[in-house]
Each structure stands twice: as structure tokens, then as C-alpha cells.
Design a protein around this motif. Structure first.
Motif, PDB file in Angstrom:
ATOM      1  N   ALA A  68     -45.147  -1.575  14.916  1.00 26.34           N
ATOM      2  CA  ALA A  68     -46.297  -1.993  15.303  1.00 26.34           C
ATOM      3  C   ALA A  68     -47.442  -0.823  15.240  1.00 26.34           C
ATOM      4  N   GLY A  69     -47.476   0.083  14.265  1.00 26.72           N
ATOM      5  CA  GLY A  69     -48.431   0.833  13.932  1.00 26.72           C
ATOM      6  C   GLY A  69     -48.107   2.376  14.837  1.00 26.72           C
ATOM      7  N   LEU A  70     -47.136   2.299  15.445  1.00 27.77           N
ATOM      8  CA  LEU A  70     -46.646   3.543  16.143  1.00 27.77           C
ATOM      9  C   LEU A  70     -45.768   4.380  15.509  1.00 27.77           C
ATOM     10  N   MET A 209     -34.485  15.839  30.608  1.00 23.76           N
ATOM     11  CA  MET A 209     -35.756  15.645  31.400  1.00 23.76           C
ATOM     12  C   MET A 209     -35.514  16.723  32.495  1.00 23.76           C
ATOM     13  N   ARG A 210     -34.127  16.963  33.246  1.00 24.72           N
ATOM     14  CA  ARG A 210     -34.108  17.972  34.244  1.00 24.72           C
ATOM     15  C   ARG A 210     -34.254  19.328  33.716  1.00 24.72           C
ATOM     16  N   ALA A 211     -33.945  19.284  32.344  1.00 23.99           N
ATOM     17  CA  ALA A 211     -33.904  20.933  32.124  1.00 23.99           C
ATOM     18  C   ALA A 211     -35.454  20.828  31.608  1.00 23.99           C
ATOM     19  N   GLY A 212     -36.543  20.085  31.613  1.00 22.45           N
ATOM     20  CA  GLY A 212     -37.839  20.329  31.088  1.00 22.45           C
ATOM     21  C   GLY A 212     -38.355  19.769  29.650  1.00 22.45           C
ATOM     22  N   ALA A 213     -37.296  19.238  29.082  1.00 22.66           N
ATOM     23  CA  ALA A 213     -37.496  18.996  27.717  1.00 22.66           C
ATOM     24  C   ALA A 213     -38.659  17.572  27.712  1.00 22.66           C
ATOM     25  N   ALA A 214     -39.315  17.456  26.691  1.00 22.84           N
ATOM     26  CA  ALA A 214     -40.196  16.175  26.635  1.00 22.84           C
ATOM     27  C   ALA A 214     -39.379  14.965  26.157  1.00 22.84           C
ATOM     28  N   VAL A 215     -39.902  14.122  26.567  1.00 19.76           N
ATOM     29  CA  VAL A 215     -39.511  12.683  26.190  1.00 19.76           C
ATOM     30  C   VAL A 215     -40.739  11.880  26.385  1.00 19.76           C
ATOM     31  N   THR A 216     -40.417  10.864  25.562  1.00 23.66           N
ATOM     32  CA  THR A 216     -41.713   9.908  25.560  1.00 23.66           C
ATOM     33  C   THR A 216     -41.236   8.452  24.957  1.00 23.66           C
ATOM     34  N   ASP A 217     -42.121   7.430  25.106  1.00 28.82           N
ATOM     35  CA  ASP A 217     -41.758   6.094  24.606  1.00 28.82           C
ATOM     36  C   ASP A 217     -40.818   5.414  25.315  1.00 28.82           C
ATOM     37  N   LEU A 218     -40.549   5.913  26.355  1.00 29.87           N
ATOM     38  CA  LEU A 218     -39.488   5.170  26.979  1.00 29.87           C
ATOM     39  C   LEU A 218     -39.644   3.788  27.479  1.00 29.87           C
ATOM     40  N   GLU A 219     -41.115   3.488  27.596  1.00 24.07           N
ATOM     41  CA  GLU A 219     -41.453   1.750  27.742  1.00 24.07           C
ATOM     42  C   GLU A 219     -41.140   0.953  26.576  1.00 24.07           C
ATOM     43  N   PHE A 220     -40.860   1.561  25.242  1.00 22.74           N
ATOM     44  CA  PHE A 220     -40.373   0.707  24.387  1.00 22.74           C
ATOM     45  C   PHE A 220     -38.944   0.537  24.559  1.00 22.74           C
ATOM     46  N   VAL A 221     -38.599  -0.740  24.856  1.00 22.12           N
ATOM     47  CA  VAL A 221     -37.089  -1.254  24.869  1.00 22.12           C
ATOM     48  C   VAL A 221     -36.985  -2.359  24.301  1.00 22.12           C
ATOM     49  N   GLY A 439     -38.764  -5.702  32.144  1.00 21.21           N
ATOM     50  CA  GLY A 439     -38.101  -6.308  31.233  1.00 21.21           C
ATOM     51  C   GLY A 439     -38.928  -6.808  29.982  1.00 21.21           C
ATOM     52  N   LEU A 440     -38.544  -8.091  29.649  1.00 14.83           N
ATOM     53  CA  LEU A 440     -39.037  -8.464  28.194  1.00 14.83           C
ATOM     54  C   LEU A 440     -40.564  -8.991  28.556  1.00 14.83           C
ATOM     55  N   LEU A 441     -40.830  -9.235  29.500  1.00 10.77           N
ATOM     56  CA  LEU A 441     -42.187  -9.758  29.745  1.00 10.77           C
ATOM     57  C   LEU A 441     -42.810  -9.093  31.228  1.00 10.77           C
ATOM     58  N   ARG A 442     -43.891  -8.370  31.056  1.00 11.18           N
ATOM     59  CA  ARG A 442     -44.366  -7.571  32.218  1.00 11.18           C
ATOM     60  C   ARG A 442     -45.717  -7.897  32.902  1.00 11.18           C
ATOM     61  N   THR A 443     -46.033  -7.530  33.963  1.00 10.73           N
ATOM     62  CA  THR A 443     -47.049  -7.561  34.533  1.00 10.73           C
ATOM     63  C   THR A 443     -47.553  -6.408  35.386  1.00 10.73           C
ATOM     64  N   ASP A 444     -48.809  -6.270  35.691  1.00 12.98           N
ATOM     65  CA  ASP A 444     -49.395  -5.242  36.377  1.00 12.98           C
ATOM     66  C   ASP A 444     -48.677  -5.045  37.671  1.00 12.98           C
ATOM     67  N   ARG A 489     -49.154   2.633  29.614  1.00  9.39           N
ATOM     68  CA  ARG A 489     -49.523   2.081  28.407  1.00  9.39           C
ATOM     69  C   ARG A 489     -50.105   0.454  28.716  1.00  9.39           C
ATOM     70  N   THR A 490     -51.351   0.653  29.064  1.00 12.42           N
ATOM     71  CA  THR A 490     -51.944  -0.778  29.555  1.00 12.42           C
ATOM     72  C   THR A 490     -52.209  -1.990  28.332  1.00 12.42           C
ATOM     73  N   GLU A 491     -51.950  -1.358  27.083  1.00 15.62           N
ATOM     74  CA  GLU A 491     -52.252  -2.522  25.981  1.00 15.62           C
ATOM     75  C   GLU A 491     -50.850  -3.227  25.638  1.00 15.62           C
ATOM     76  N   SER A 492     -50.884  -4.226  25.481  1.00 15.74           N
ATOM     77  CA  SER A 492     -49.494  -4.810  24.787  1.00 15.74           C
ATOM     78  C   SER A 492     -49.385  -4.309  23.323  1.00 15.74           C
ATOM     79  N   VAL A 493     -48.201  -3.870  22.778  1.00 17.67           N
ATOM     80  CA  VAL A 493     -47.758  -3.633  21.664  1.00 17.67           C
ATOM     81  C   VAL A 493     -46.305  -3.390  21.558  1.00 17.67           C
ATOM     82  N   GLY A 494     -46.000  -4.030  20.466  1.00 18.90           N
ATOM     83  CA  GLY A 494     -44.581  -4.032  19.816  1.00 18.90           C
ATOM     84  C   GLY A 494     -43.631  -4.489  20.990  1.00 18.90           C
ATOM     85  N   ALA A 495     -42.709  -3.850  21.422  1.00 17.95           N
ATOM     86  CA  ALA A 495     -41.561  -4.411  22.494  1.00 17.95           C
ATOM     87  C   ALA A 495     -42.313  -4.153  23.870  1.00 17.95           C
TER      88      ALA A 495
END
Length: 506
Positions: A68-70, A209-221, A439-444, A489-495
Motif C-alpha cells: 500500500a505504498g509504504l 523497546m526496554r533497551a531503547g531500540a527504535a520500533v515502528t509500524d506496530l499498527e500494521f497487523v 483489531g481488524l476494524l478500528r474506530t476513534d 495513524r489517522t488515515e486508513s492504509v493497508g492492514a
């Protein structure tokens, strides 16, 4: 040089073999037994380029489209460019991929692939065959393996990793290492319904994470669209749809074409949401209709699925079977560069625990085993080159990879054995909260509720004492980071899909 590999799926085993073959002193630490994890459960196969008419560029295009472009184009290029060598290596190590009578590899097609480019083994037992071959290779090489070793934390000094802290037989044990490769898999146990084994509790991600390493994109499940909706979660491979099976509602309508022109072979996020919506509308699961394939073909091509569905009372050669989505794969994780290096010198990551950039917002089917092999080998090569003298240079270089970091609580969660009254923390309560709201479908509103509830549980947390309690602490930490990332991440994209009103998926 000593290298500690944590995890024994395809990424960890590949990394260990490569580091060992480069002359390094390697030890594999695994929470369960050698070869455990998600790899032996993989029914699909290994995507690659195996015949004329296909190309790495076409494979890359499909991967980028599904993402999806990411997706990171450079990471995708590495995946498809290194893929042929890694697949040849798997064959050389003894993986028996299925072949035609003339000896050529049998190729299957799965969703969002523009060509048949997926090899499999034992019909639908590819992961089990890979795990068997690689564990045999590790044992033959004499690589040290420590089983029953739970990763508690990374040992750090001067902003660099120099070893690991483990829980072994109830005791905390520190093991120094010149380099640590985390290949502990994902965090499917965040959700009430998942294809992942019980050990997929995000241990490596949480420790990083506890050690201070960067993580990202955890919202993409990624949620796999087709899990047998009867009994414990059991995955019905996407390859079944690739062979011609269809998805139908209670009226026999192939509803996926209402969502996407590729119908059942649309990207997984599209198909999973279509199934969830139609099931909610009709008040019952949708069905997978594989009857056109015939009993003989189903038994030969999908022997494991054929056996399990029959054990659960279904003759899928004569009737359509009920299916539902479930959490399947985490596209985010520990941020790495193209060599598996993280933002902490001395720490490397590969496999589902890593965020290489290959998958973007949605993983293309059968790219995960390939990613584990490709980036497991690259992480081993980078770890082998690492030394105390060049760690300062690594530190400067990896700063540019810092995408996001998370402040973590100093206390951890202690789970109760039962689900409780829903007000306090338990693993079951966390899993249901994440399934309902993240989960699969999310709301504010749902995401906000999840964040608030998870923070309250973190405020009430106490120090863990057992492996189960350490796992719960890791799940709580990763859940909070996942929910927060989904809010941001306020927009819908991919998963990651947000809508105004949540359709109940239970």
C-alpha cells in the motif's frame, strides 16, 4: 567473536548457520524447543522467481502494491534479488520442495501475486519441512543450542548491547555476547483470535523497546482471512483460493468481488475485511467453497488441511466450510537497516520481530519465509563484521534509522489465571480488548478506550516472577505501543483500517 541468536525459526536458524559458517562462536537460545515458533506452522510456501516469464522486478511490483505504498523499495529489492540464492540454499540444506514428475518445482499462486511463483513442501507443510531441514543442519554443524531459555532483557552499556539476560529453569542468567541477533517472532498472542502459537508474545520486540531500540509500524497487523470457524484456530491456506476455491455468503454469492476486482485473490487486508463485514451482516460465518477441486486434489495438495477439517466433522470435498479472520502476522517491529542492524550497536534483528521495510502496510503472501531467510543471512553477515572498534561508527550511522521510540514503564504486569471481571488486567482481558478495539476494524472511540485501559493496567503493574508473567508484561508493553501507533495513524492504509462504527467481529 561470540554471537547470541535468540529464536529458532527460519530467521534465527539461518542467521546461526551463516554466522557459524563464517567462523564465529554461535549459541542459539530458544524459549521452547529447537525449531519451535511460527515457522513449522506455515502452510503456504516461499515466493520467488522460478521460471521464464516471471522476474524479480515483477515480484517486487507485487510486493510494493500489497504494501500500500509504504514498503521500502530498497528493502524489497534486496528481498527479490537475494531470494534465488536463499531458496537454492534451502534446497542444498535438504528442504524437499514439491516437484513435478519431470523434477521441476511445482509452483502455486496466492493472493495479490501476478504469477504462480510459490514453492511448497508436503503440499501444505512447507514451514514444517523447512524447520526440519534447518534444525538438522544446526545439529550437524554442532552449534550450541540452549532450549527453555526465555529472553528477559538485553544487557546494555554505553548505549550498546553486549549480551542477554535469560530466565532458565526459574533462574536469571546473564550471557555476554559481542553481538545479539533477535529472531523471536511476532506478537500474535496480543489478540483473542490468532493463528500464532502460544509463545508468540512479542518478547524480542519488548526487550528491544526496554533497551531503547527504535520500533515502528506496530499498527500494521495482518489478519489472515480464512481460519476454520470451528474449534481452536486452524489456518486454511491462501493457496486453497489460489487453486480455485471461492468465498461465498449464505446465498452463495461471491461477495469479495463487491470489494475488489480480484475477488478472493485480492490483498489479504481487503479479503479479511470483506469476510468480517459479510459475516456481521448475515450473523454467521461466510464459507470457503473448495468443492470444485475434488476430493483427490484436495487430499494430495492440502493433506494437513484435509485431515484437520475431516477431524472436525467437515468433508470439504462435498460442502463449503465456515471461515473467519484471525490475527496472523506483524508487519512492524524492531527497526533495522538492510543488513539487520538496529538503532543500538551490537543488536541485530531478523524475521517477524524485525521491521525491515519489506512489507509496508500489508504483507504479500508467502514473502515471510523468504524474508526470514534473506535477512537472517544478512544479519549474520553484519554481526560477523561488527566489532567493538566500529561500534561508535555504527552508532552514528544507525541514528538516521530512528523512526520512533517508546518510553516504557518501570513496572511490569502480573497476570491472573482467570479472565476476572474485565476491570483488572489479565492476558485474556488484554487479548479481548485488542481484538475488539485494535483489531481488524478500528474506530476513534475504540482506540482511545484501548489506550486508556492499557495505561491503567500499566499503572497497576507489578514485577513479574515467572515466565508467564514476563510474557504478560511483554504483551502489555507491545499492546500499549500498538494501540498508540494506531491512534497516531489517522488515515486508513493497508492492514490499518479505521471506520466510523465498529462492526462486531467475535
Amino acid at each position: 567473536m561470540t554471537i547470541a541468536v535468540v529464536g529458532s525459526g527460519i530467521a534465527g536458524l539461518t542467521a546461526a548457520l551463516h554466522a557459524h559458517e563464517a567462523g564465529q562462536e554461535v549459541t542459539i537460545f530458544t524459549k521452547g524447543s529447537l525449531g519451535d515458533g511460527c515457522t513449522p506452522h506455515a502452510q503456504g510456501g516461499v515466493a520467488g522467481v522460478y521460471r521464464d516469464g516471471d522476474s524479480p522486478a515483477a515480484h517486487a511490483d507485487d510486493t510494493l502494491s500489497a504494501g500500500a505504498g509504504l514498503s521500502d523499495p530498497d528493502a524489497v529489492d534486496v528481498l527479490v534479488s537475494d531470494g534465488a540464492a536463499r531458496i537454492a540454499e534451502l534446497i542444498a540444506r535438504g528442504v524437499a520442495f514439491d516437484r513435478a514428475d519431470d523434477g521441476t518445482l511445482l509452483l502455486g499462486r496466492e493472493a495479490a501475486h501476478g504469477a504462480a511463483r510459490i514453492v511448497h513442501a508436503g503440499g501444505d507443510a512447507t514451514g514444517a519441512e523447512i524447520a526440519r531441514a534447518l534444525t538438522t543442519a544446526v545439529q550437524a554443524a554442532g552449534i550450541e543450542v540452549v532450549e527453555g531459555a526465555f529472553l528477559v532483557d538485553l544487557l546494555c552499556s554505553d548505549h550498546a548491547v553486549h549480551g542477554i539476560r535469560l530466565l532458565i529453569d526459574g533462574a536469571l542468567v546473564d550471557r555476554p555476547a559481542d553481538a545479539v541477533i533477535v529472531a523471536t517472532g511476532g506478537a500474535g498472542q496480543l489478540f483473542a483470535h490468532t493463528t500464532n502459537p502460544l509463545g508468540a508474545t512479542g518478547d524480542g520486540i519488548a526487550a528491544a523497546m526496554r533497551a531503547g531500540a527504535a520500533v515502528t509500524d506496530l499498527e500494521f497487523v495482518q489478519f489472515h482471512p480464512t481460519i476454520l470457524a470451528a474449534g481452536d484456530p486452524f489456518l486454511i491456506s491462501e493457496a486453497v483460493r489460489g487453486e480455485g476455491a471461492t468465498l461465498v455468503d449464505e446465498d452463495g454469492h461471491r461477495f469479495c468481488f463487491d470489494e475488489h476486482p480480484d475477488g478472493e485473490l485480492a490483498p489479504r487486508d481487503v479479503v479479511a475485511r470483506a469476510i468480517a463485514r459479510r459475516a456481521a451482516q448475515q450473523g454467521s460465518p461466510v464459507r470457503l467453497d473448495a468443492r470444485a477441486l475434488g476430493a483427490r486434489r484436495l487430499a494430495e495438495r492440502f493433506p494437513t488441511i484435509d485431515r484437520v477439517t475431516r477431524e472436525r466433522g467437515f468433508d470439504w470435498a462435498r460442502e463449503a466450510i465456515p471461515v473467519t479472520p484471525a490475527a496472523h502476522y506483524l508487519m512492524g517491529g524492531i527497526v533495522t537497516d538492510l543488513e539487520g542492524r538496529t538503532t543500538l550497536p551490537g543488536l541485530f534483528a531478523a524475521g517477524e520481530a524485525a521491521r525491515t521495510g519489506v512489507h509496508g502496510a500489508n504483507r504479500l503472501a508467502s514473502n515471510s519465509l523468504l524474508e526470514g531467510a534473506v535477512f537472517g543471512a544478512r544479519a549474520a553477515a553484519a554481526a560477523t563484521r561488527s566489532s567493538s572498534e566500529d561500534r561508535a561508527a555504527d552508532r552514528d550511522e544507525t541514528r538516521s534509522m530512528l523512526i520512533s521510540s517508546h518510553r516504557v514503564p518501570t513496572r511490569s504486569a502480573r497476570s491472573t489465571d482467570e479472565g476476572g471481571d474485565g476491570a483488572g488486567f489479565s492476558r485474556a482481558a488484554l487479548q479481548q480488548l485488542m481484538w475488539d478495539n485494535v483489531g481488524l476494524l478500528r474506530t476513534d472511540d475504540g482506540l482511545a478506550d484501548a489506550v486508556a485501559t492499557l495505561r491503567s493496567w500499566q499503572d497497576e503493574a507489578v514485577a513479574p516472577a515467572s515466565m508467564a508473567e514476563y510474557e504478560d508484561a511483554n504483551l502489555l508493553l507491545v499492546a500499549a505501543a500498538t494501540a498508540s501507533a494506531a491512534v497516531e495513524r489517522t488515515e486508513s492504509v493497508g492492514a490499518h483500517f479505521r471506520e466510523r462504527s465498529l462492526i462486531g467481529v467475535r
